[in-house]
Design an enzyme around this catalytic site. Structure first.
Site, PDB file in Angstrom:
ATOM      1  N   ARG A  88       0.899  -1.416  -0.003  1.00 52.30           N
ATOM      2  CA  ARG A  88       0.142  -0.169   0.494  1.00 52.30           C
ATOM      3  C   ARG A  88       0.499   1.252   0.014  1.00 52.30           C
ATOM      4  O   ARG A  88       2.107   1.175   0.480  1.00 52.30           O
ATOM      5  CB  ARG A  88      -0.799   0.020   1.467  1.00 52.30           C
ATOM      6  CG  ARG A  88      -1.722  -1.479   1.333  1.00 52.30           C
ATOM      7  CD  ARG A  88      -3.017  -0.811   2.315  1.00 52.30           C
ATOM      8  NE  ARG A  88      -3.393  -2.535   3.141  1.00 52.30           N
ATOM      9  CZ  ARG A  88      -3.179  -3.538   3.497  1.00 52.30           C
ATOM     10  NH1 ARG A  88      -1.829  -3.514   3.683  1.00 52.30           N
ATOM     11  NH2 ARG A  88      -4.139  -4.246   3.574  1.00 52.30           N
TER      12      ARG A  88
ATOM     13  N   LYS B  34      -1.093  -2.066   8.209  1.00 51.00           N
ATOM     14  CA  LYS B  34      -2.364  -1.737   9.436  1.00 51.00           C
ATOM     15  C   LYS B  34      -2.049  -1.922  10.870  1.00 51.00           C
ATOM     16  O   LYS B  34      -1.778  -3.380  10.611  1.00 51.00           O
ATOM     17  CB  LYS B  34      -3.848  -2.473   8.487  1.00 51.00           C
ATOM     18  CG  LYS B  34      -3.742  -1.415   7.114  1.00 51.00           C
ATOM     19  CD  LYS B  34      -5.251  -1.580   6.592  1.00 51.00           C
ATOM     20  CE  LYS B  34      -6.018  -0.581   5.769  1.00 51.00           C
ATOM     21  NZ  LYS B  34      -7.059  -1.435   4.981  1.00 51.00           N
TER      22      LYS B  34
ATOM     23  N   HIS C  10      -3.597   2.033  -5.611  1.00 53.40           N
ATOM     24  CA  HIS C  10      -4.061   1.022  -5.319  1.00 53.40           C
ATOM     25  C   HIS C  10      -4.276  -0.166  -6.300  1.00 53.40           C
ATOM     26  O   HIS C  10      -4.456  -1.395  -6.295  1.00 53.40           O
ATOM     27  CB  HIS C  10      -5.308   1.368  -4.702  1.00 53.40           C
ATOM     28  CG  HIS C  10      -5.359   0.251  -3.330  1.00 53.40           C
ATOM     29  ND1 HIS C  10      -5.145   0.036  -2.499  1.00 53.40           N
ATOM     30  CD2 HIS C  10      -6.257  -0.389  -2.659  1.00 53.40           C
ATOM     31  CE1 HIS C  10      -5.139  -0.669  -1.152  1.00 53.40           C
ATOM     32  NE2 HIS C  10      -6.068  -1.788  -2.097  1.00 53.40           N
TER      33      HIS C  10
ATOM     34  N   ARG D  74      -1.955  -2.913  -7.163  1.00 59.35           N
ATOM     35  CA  ARG D  74      -2.447  -3.932  -5.149  1.00 59.35           C
ATOM     36  C   ARG D  74      -3.181  -4.880  -6.144  1.00 59.35           C
ATOM     37  O   ARG D  74      -3.839  -6.282  -6.076  1.00 59.35           O
ATOM     38  CB  ARG D  74      -3.018  -3.219  -4.079  1.00 59.35           C
ATOM     39  CG  ARG D  74      -2.559  -4.258  -3.396  1.00 59.35           C
ATOM     40  CD  ARG D  74      -2.918  -3.311  -1.658  1.00 59.35           C
ATOM     41  NE  ARG D  74      -4.001  -3.885  -0.999  1.00 59.35           N
ATOM     42  CZ  ARG D  74      -2.864  -4.873   0.359  1.00 59.35           C
ATOM     43  NH1 ARG D  74      -1.294  -4.906  -0.319  1.00 59.35           N
ATOM     44  NH2 ARG D  74      -3.910  -5.256   1.565  1.00 59.35           N
TER      45      ARG D  74
ATOM     46  N   HIS E 159      -3.867  -9.381   4.312  1.00 62.79           N
ATOM     47  CA  HIS E 159      -5.469  -9.074   4.773  1.00 62.79           C
ATOM     48  C   HIS E 159      -5.923  -9.811   5.915  1.00 62.79           C
ATOM     49  O   HIS E 159      -5.120 -10.800   6.553  1.00 62.79           O
ATOM     50  CB  HIS E 159      -7.033  -9.840   3.543  1.00 62.79           C
ATOM     51  CG  HIS E 159      -6.370  -8.673   2.052  1.00 62.79           C
ATOM     52  ND1 HIS E 159      -6.910  -9.259   1.599  1.00 62.79           N
ATOM     53  CD2 HIS E 159      -6.543  -7.163   2.462  1.00 62.79           C
ATOM     54  CE1 HIS E 159      -6.812  -8.025  -0.055  1.00 62.79           C
ATOM     55  NE2 HIS E 159      -6.665  -7.247   0.730  1.00 62.79           N
TER      56      HIS E 159
ATOM     57  N   TYR F 250     -11.304 -11.189  -5.202  1.00 65.12           N
ATOM     58  CA  TYR F 250     -10.979 -11.258  -5.683  1.00 65.12           C
ATOM     59  C   TYR F 250     -11.612 -11.866  -6.649  1.00 65.12           C
ATOM     60  O   TYR F 250     -11.216 -12.089  -7.983  1.00 65.12           O
ATOM     61  CB  TYR F 250      -9.390 -10.938  -6.309  1.00 65.12           C
ATOM     62  CG  TYR F 250      -9.310  -9.845  -5.757  1.00 65.12           C
ATOM     63  CD1 TYR F 250      -8.376  -8.802  -6.426  1.00 65.12           C
ATOM     64  CD2 TYR F 250      -8.507  -9.698  -4.389  1.00 65.12           C
ATOM     65  CE1 TYR F 250      -8.588  -7.486  -5.976  1.00 65.12           C
ATOM     66  CE2 TYR F 250      -7.848  -8.150  -3.448  1.00 65.12           C
ATOM     67  CZ  TYR F 250      -8.053  -7.500  -4.739  1.00 65.12           C
ATOM     68  OH  TYR F 250      -7.264  -6.069  -4.126  1.00 65.12           O
TER      69      TYR F 250
END
Length: 396
Positions: A250, A274, A341, A344, A367, A376
């Protein structure tokens, strides 16, 4: 007389230190000479006004600029020059800290909320800013502890309706999340008797209805090839792009990357993701070569961050610069403009096309929830056609 006007006054002892500071930030000698003139002008004004080093306040700087304007001086210090000057003078002890203002009850509570978001929930700075901004609006109308204790679901709904009056569905969902977070905090602190977070109604709208936008592999290669790796800027931008395209980093993760995160001997790279997650990914050969190529250029700033700005003041890049790098690459390559993004998304789609499982993709993209990766699955239209039920009355 001309010589006396050039004396830096009482700030004379700070000239050499300021010069060294500016050169270390990448300013050219010519620019440094101009910024030192501002230091001298301020020093002479301080002599005239009887202000000694260590007694200077921010308000005095405004008085200095006002005096320059009143004297008809057209060439005043720029905002950037003043920012560097004030930072240096504070660091060197030539300025006093402004007297602290006593916070209002609402401001103290908002500060406490901010600390909770950072320390307990580990949210990113940009997310914290959004959450605290809404909290300040909400708490500003209900400053006292008694008002919060009597808070009702109707008041919460009325505030949310006023906030969402002109927002899109996506933005309104963000307001719901922000308000629920604040109400949970207030309940945990014992400031509200009821768990009012449950009173915040969700925004109507189907989840995960869209298909993630992806990008052709050929276009990704065009972006990478558009970088002139024989220049500092081209080498830096190539390294940024390849981190996003090959490892799926990211923008904030690229900006946070530090020299110590690259484990050359182990062939791995640590990613600061994150919620303070720290993951390790394999350092692919082409990614490692791109990083080594960029780091081989002179780095005047003593930062541990990998990616730095190219123009003075040299400093670590912000996350939004990654998007600028992608945009410039799109223009050079003649590719339709995409956000950072999108690279990605393209990596995930390519992995899926090559037979990778959703679990594999989830691990690469880091994730926290496999449901996030599940979007996806909709990219593989060929497999979806195989499992799709025929439309009533239509031939398959």
């Amino acid at each position: 007389m001309s010589g006396s006007r050039r004396r830096p006054g009482c700030l004379g002892p700070f000239v050499d230190g300021y010069r060294t500071h500016l050169l270390g930030l990448g300013y050219t000698p010519g620019t440094v000479r101009g910024m030192l003139k501002v230091l001298g002008q301020l020093g002479r004004w301080m002599d005239t006004e009887g202000v000694n080093p260590g007694e200077l306040y921010t308000g005095d700087i405004e008085s200095f600029l006002a005096a320059r304007r009143a004297a008809g001086r057209r060439h005043l210090a720029t905002r950037g020059e003043l920012r560097q000057l004030l930072f240096f003078l504070r660091t060197a002890g030539a300025m006093r800290e402004e007297p602290s203002r006593e916070l209002t009850p609402a401001e103290r509570l908002a500060q406490d909320y901010r600390n909770w978001l950072v320390d307990t929930r580990g949210l990113a700075e940009a997310t914290v800013l959004r959450y605290v901004t809404l909290a300040e609006r909400f708490l500003g109308e209900r400053a006292s502890r008694n008002e919060l204790a009597q808070l009702s679901g109707a008041e919460v709904s009325a505030f949310l309706l006023s906030e969402c009056a002109r927002l899109s569905v996506g933005s309104a969902k963000g307001r719901v999340a922000e308000l629920r977070s604040l109400l949970r905090f207030l309940h945990l602190r014992g400031l509200t008797d009821r768990a009012l977070a449950e009173a915040v109604v969700p925004v109507a709208g189907w989840r995960e209805t869209g298909i993630p936008h992806t990008m052709a592999r050929l276009d990704i290669e065009r972006l990478l090839s558009s970088c002139d790796r024989d220049t500092t800027e081209g080498a830096r931008d190539f390294a940024i792009l390849i981190l996003a395209a090959r490892l799926g980093l990211r923008s904030i993760e690229v900006a946070r990357l530090e020299l110590g995160d690259i484990h050359w001997r182990a062939g791995e790279i640590s990613v600061r993701g994150k919620a303070r997650r720290l993951d390790r990914l394999p350092l692919a050969t082409d990614v490692g070569e791109a990083l080594a190529g960029y780091l081989s250029y002179c780095r005047p700033h003593p930062s541990r961050r990998v990616f730095l700005t190219l123009r003075a003041p040299v400093r670590p890049i912000r996350a939004d610069l990654v998007g600028d790098v992608v945009e410039r690459a799109c223009l050079r390559a003649g590719v339709a403009h995409v956000g950072a993004h999108r690279l990605r998304h393209a990596l995930a789609s390519e992995m899926l096309a090559e037979g990778a499982s959703l679990i594999d993709i989830s691990q690469v993209l880091r994730h926290a929830d496999l449901a996030t990766t599940a979007i996806y699955a909709k990219v593989d239209l060929g497999r979806l056609r195989q499992v799709a039920r025929p439309w009533p009355g239509a031939l398959r």
